[in-house]
Design a protein around this motif. Structure first.
Motif, short mmCIF file in Angstrom:
data_model
loop_
_atom_site.label_atom_id
_atom_site.label_comp_id
_atom_site.label_asym_id
_atom_site.label_seq_id
_atom_site.Cartn_x
_atom_site.Cartn_y
_atom_site.Cartn_z
N ARG A 16 0.78 11.27 -9.89
CA ARG A 16 0.00 12.90 -9.49
C ARG A 16 0.92 14.29 -10.14
O ARG A 16 0.34 15.00 -10.57
CB ARG A 16 -0.43 12.57 -8.36
CG ARG A 16 -0.74 13.86 -7.89
CD ARG A 16 -3.06 13.66 -8.50
NE ARG A 16 -3.21 15.07 -9.69
CZ ARG A 16 -4.03 15.15 -11.14
NH1 ARG A 16 -4.62 14.38 -10.88
NH2 ARG A 16 -3.86 15.99 -11.42
N LYS A 17 2.20 13.75 -9.44
CA LYS A 17 3.44 15.13 -9.25
C LYS A 17 3.39 14.93 -11.41
O LYS A 17 2.87 16.41 -11.93
CB LYS A 17 4.56 14.77 -8.78
CG LYS A 17 5.38 15.86 -9.29
CD LYS A 17 6.28 15.92 -8.71
CE LYS A 17 7.25 16.84 -8.70
NZ LYS A 17 8.39 16.75 -8.06
N GLN A 24 3.39 5.29 -2.95
CA GLN A 24 4.06 6.57 -3.49
C GLN A 24 4.15 6.44 -5.28
O GLN A 24 4.43 8.03 -5.67
CB GLN A 24 5.86 5.69 -3.23
CG GLN A 24 6.93 6.45 -3.91
CD GLN A 24 6.91 8.21 -3.07
OE1 GLN A 24 7.04 8.46 -2.06
NE2 GLN A 24 7.15 8.71 -3.99
N LYS A 25 3.92 5.22 -5.92
CA LYS A 25 3.35 5.44 -7.34
C LYS A 25 2.73 6.48 -7.80
O LYS A 25 2.02 6.98 -8.82
CB LYS A 25 3.39 4.21 -7.39
CG LYS A 25 4.26 3.07 -7.66
CD LYS A 25 3.49 1.76 -8.35
CE LYS A 25 5.70 0.81 -8.54
NZ LYS A 25 4.77 -1.00 -8.44
N ALA A 52 0.84 -1.18 0.00
CA ALA A 52 0.20 0.05 -0.17
C ALA A 52 0.76 1.10 -0.30
O ALA A 52 0.22 2.06 -0.88
CB ALA A 52 -1.15 0.46 1.11
N GLN A 53 1.73 1.13 0.76
CA GLN A 53 2.76 2.70 0.85
C GLN A 53 3.47 1.96 -0.51
O GLN A 53 3.93 3.39 -1.16
CB GLN A 53 3.95 2.23 2.22
CG GLN A 53 3.96 2.27 3.37
CD GLN A 53 4.30 1.50 4.50
OE1 GLN A 53 5.45 1.35 3.73
NE2 GLN A 53 3.99 2.40 6.05
N GLU A 54 3.53 1.05 -0.83
CA GLU A 54 4.88 1.81 -2.71
C GLU A 54 4.03 2.12 -3.05
O GLU A 54 4.13 2.64 -4.55
CB GLU A 54 5.10 0.64 -3.05
CG GLU A 54 6.05 -0.68 -3.06
CD GLU A 54 6.65 -2.07 -2.74
OE1 GLU A 54 6.20 -2.36 -3.15
OE2 GLU A 54 7.56 -2.67 -1.79
#
Length: 67
Positions: free
Chosen positions: A45-46, A39-40, A34-36
Motif C-alpha cells: 500500500r505504501k 506487513q506485506k 496473518a501478521q506477515e
C-alpha cells in the motif's frame, strides 16, 4: 500392574493433549502468517501511494499550460 483398560485410557488422554498442542501451534502459525501478510500489504500500500504521488507530481511538472 496396569490392566489393558487403564493403558488405553492413558493413550486417549495423550491423544487429546497432542491434538490440543497441534491446535495451538496451528493457531500460532496462522496468526504469524496473518501478521506477515498484513506487513506485506502495508508495504504494498505504501509503494502504491508513493507511485501515485510521483505520478501526480510528474503530471503537475509536465503540465505546460501552467507555464
Amino acid at each position: 500392574m496396569i490392566n489393558d483398560d487403564e493403558f488405553l485410557d492413558d493413550i486417549e488422554g495423550s491423544e487429546e493433549t497432542i491434538e490440543q498442542e497441534i491446535d495451538i501451534e496451528s493457531r500460532e502459525l496462522a496468526e504469524q502468517q496473518a501478521q506477515e501478510q498484513a506487513q506485506k500489504n502495508l508495504l504494498a500500500r505504501k509503494r502504491i501511494d508513493d507511485l501515485i504521488e510521483r505520478k501526480r507530481l510528474k503530471e503537475l511538472l509536465d503540465d505546460s499550460a501552467d507555464w
